[in-house]
Design a protein around this motif. Structure first.
Motif, PDB file in Angstrom:
ATOM      1  N   ALA A  75       0.815  -1.214   0.000  1.00  0.00           N
ATOM      2  CA  ALA A  75       0.000   0.000   0.000  1.00  0.00           C
ATOM      3  C   ALA A  75       0.849   1.264   0.000  1.00  0.00           C
ATOM      4  O   ALA A  75       0.500   2.257  -0.659  1.00  0.00           O
ATOM      5  CB  ALA A  75      -0.929   0.004   1.211  1.00  0.00           C
ATOM      6  N   HIS A  76       1.967   1.263   0.712  1.00  0.00           N
ATOM      7  CA  HIS A  76       2.758   2.485   0.866  1.00  0.00           C
ATOM      8  C   HIS A  76       3.890   2.605  -0.153  1.00  0.00           C
ATOM      9  O   HIS A  76       4.065   3.660  -0.767  1.00  0.00           O
ATOM     10  CB  HIS A  76       3.322   2.558   2.285  1.00  0.00           C
ATOM     11  N   PRO A 228      14.180  -5.123   8.893  1.00  0.00           N
ATOM     12  CA  PRO A 228      13.597  -4.794  10.201  1.00  0.00           C
ATOM     13  C   PRO A 228      12.224  -4.162  10.002  1.00  0.00           C
ATOM     14  O   PRO A 228      12.090  -3.178   9.286  1.00  0.00           O
ATOM     15  CB  PRO A 228      14.589  -3.784  10.794  1.00  0.00           C
ATOM     16  N   ALA A 229      11.209  -4.717  10.636  1.00  0.00           N
ATOM     17  CA  ALA A 229       9.842  -4.280  10.336  1.00  0.00           C
ATOM     18  C   ALA A 229       9.028  -3.879  11.566  1.00  0.00           C
ATOM     19  O   ALA A 229       7.822  -3.679  11.467  1.00  0.00           O
ATOM     20  CB  ALA A 229       9.106  -5.386   9.571  1.00  0.00           C
ATOM     21  N   ASN A 230       9.685  -3.750  12.711  1.00  0.00           N
ATOM     22  CA  ASN A 230       8.954  -3.269  13.891  1.00  0.00           C
ATOM     23  C   ASN A 230       8.451  -1.843  13.681  1.00  0.00           C
ATOM     24  O   ASN A 230       7.398  -1.474  14.184  1.00  0.00           O
ATOM     25  CB  ASN A 230       9.846  -3.311  15.130  1.00  0.00           C
ATOM     26  N   HIS A 231       9.245  -1.043  12.948  1.00  0.00           N
ATOM     27  CA  HIS A 231       8.858   0.324  12.627  1.00  0.00           C
ATOM     28  C   HIS A 231       8.414   0.349  11.162  1.00  0.00           C
ATOM     29  O   HIS A 231       9.224   0.154  10.253  1.00  0.00           O
ATOM     30  CB  HIS A 231      10.023   1.289  12.843  1.00  0.00           C
ATOM     31  N   LYS A 232       7.138   0.599  10.930  1.00  0.00           N
ATOM     32  CA  LYS A 232       6.602   0.540   9.577  1.00  0.00           C
ATOM     33  C   LYS A 232       7.278   1.546   8.656  1.00  0.00           C
ATOM     34  O   LYS A 232       7.555   1.254   7.492  1.00  0.00           O
ATOM     35  CB  LYS A 232       5.093   0.767   9.616  1.00  0.00           C
ATOM     36  N   ARG A 235      10.656   0.114   7.640  1.00  0.00           N
ATOM     37  CA  ARG A 235      10.448  -0.980   6.676  1.00  0.00           C
ATOM     38  C   ARG A 235      10.237  -0.422   5.275  1.00  0.00           C
ATOM     39  O   ARG A 235      10.867  -0.865   4.306  1.00  0.00           O
ATOM     40  CB  ARG A 235       9.241  -1.787   7.117  1.00  0.00           C
ATOM     41  N   ASN A 236       9.373   0.579   5.154  1.00  0.00           N
ATOM     42  CA  ASN A 236       9.085   1.177   3.852  1.00  0.00           C
ATOM     43  C   ASN A 236      10.300   1.886   3.273  1.00  0.00           C
ATOM     44  O   ASN A 236      10.534   1.853   2.057  1.00  0.00           O
ATOM     45  CB  ASN A 236       7.915   2.152   3.977  1.00  0.00           C
ATOM     46  N   ASP A 237      11.075   2.525   4.134  1.00  0.00           N
ATOM     47  CA  ASP A 237      12.282   3.227   3.686  1.00  0.00           C
ATOM     48  C   ASP A 237      13.290   2.238   3.104  1.00  0.00           C
ATOM     49  O   ASP A 237      13.844   2.448   2.025  1.00  0.00           O
ATOM     50  CB  ASP A 237      12.897   3.985   4.863  1.00  0.00           C
TER      51      ASP A 237
END
Length: 267
Positions: A75-76, A228-232, A235-237
């Motif tokens: 989505a992002h 690392p995906a704890n911080h959305k 993750r997107n970055d």
């Protein structure tokens, strides 16, 4: 971003990777969010070139525990792309027709066409993950399937498919918070099922199954990245940056027109 790529895996342990890592965004969340907007613009430009050339293809594989952010990534990160050149395929429980074929049959049907980006929300790896955890197949069958999947991906790569595989790495604590948010938010409750909660009991088994996948199936032509995906936002970055770098590596140029413009007359 090389810190997240598995180049020569054979002893990967996910406990050695921090799901809360934000090392590649030293200026923080706001900086990363602003950067993401620029990355999305660049992804749009590069996807347009990929579509125009109609030669190369890209396959993006998203795997991870429930709530890891597969849907959110799509989505992002891909919100600015031209829908004509991007297709999302989700692989859930196989249908009766799919079960009548080999397990890679439905995967190959969804592989990207020339000029296209295909995004797999779950993938061929489901057939060495949940079925292994629930002991529906033996370890010997798993070993065979790792090799078969590697050969399948090698064939795709040799047919001009650029493959990126992302394991979205979250902690059990973060999953707990996300599941609680789904439970307490009316607009999110549709995402939650009793089966999702039941699978939490197999967390350690899934970790071992994913470690086996990462150790057996990260290759030069189809590398795995542990994101690392704890911080959305982080993750997107990370994923948007890796996508841009991969697409730029194709060195695509605007194709020449079939007819020379000077020979075309407008009436």
């Amino acid at each position: 971003m090389k810190r997240y790529r598995l180049d020569k895996p054979n002893k990967i342990r996910l406990k050695d990777f921090d799901p809360g890592d934000t090392a590649c965004a030293p200026r923080g969340k706001d900086w990363a969010l602003a950067k993401l907007e620029k990355m999305k613009e660049r992804i749009f430009e590069l996807q347009d070139l990929l579509y125009a050339n109609q030669k190369k293809k890209m396959l993006v594989v998203l795997q991870g525990m429930d709530t890891a952010g597969k849907d959110g990534t799509i989505a992002h990160v891909f919100s600015s792309v031209n829908p004509q050149g991007v297709r999302v395929a989700s692989f859930k429980k196989p249908t009766r027709i799919e079960l009548a074929h080999d397990y890679l049959w439905r995967i190959h049907l969804a592989a990207p066409r020339s000029g296209e980006i295909a995004i797999f929300n779950r993938s061929q790896y489901e057939d060495v993950l949940s079925v292994r955890v629930h002991k529906e197949i033996s370890e010997a069958v798993c070993e065979k399937r790792y090799k078969q999947i590697n050969h399948f991906e090698e064939m795709l790569a040799e047919e001009d498919t650029l493959i990126l595989k992302f394991y979205l790495h979250i902690s059990r604590e973060e999953q707990t918070e996300r599941l609680r948010s789904r439970l307490e938010t009316k607009e999110k409750q549709w995402k939650l099922s009793a089966a999702d909660l039941a699978e939490r009991a197999y967390w350690k088994d899934y970790i071992r199954a994913y470690e086996a996948v990462l150790n057996h199936c990260s290759t030069a032509h189809a590398p795995w990245y542990v994101v690392p995906a704890n911080h959305k936002w982080y993750r997107n970055d990370v994923i948007s940056s890796l996508l841009v770098k991969a697409l730029e590596s194709l060195n695509l140029k605007t194709p020449k027109p079939e007819d020379y413009p000077a020979e075309i007359f407008l009436k």
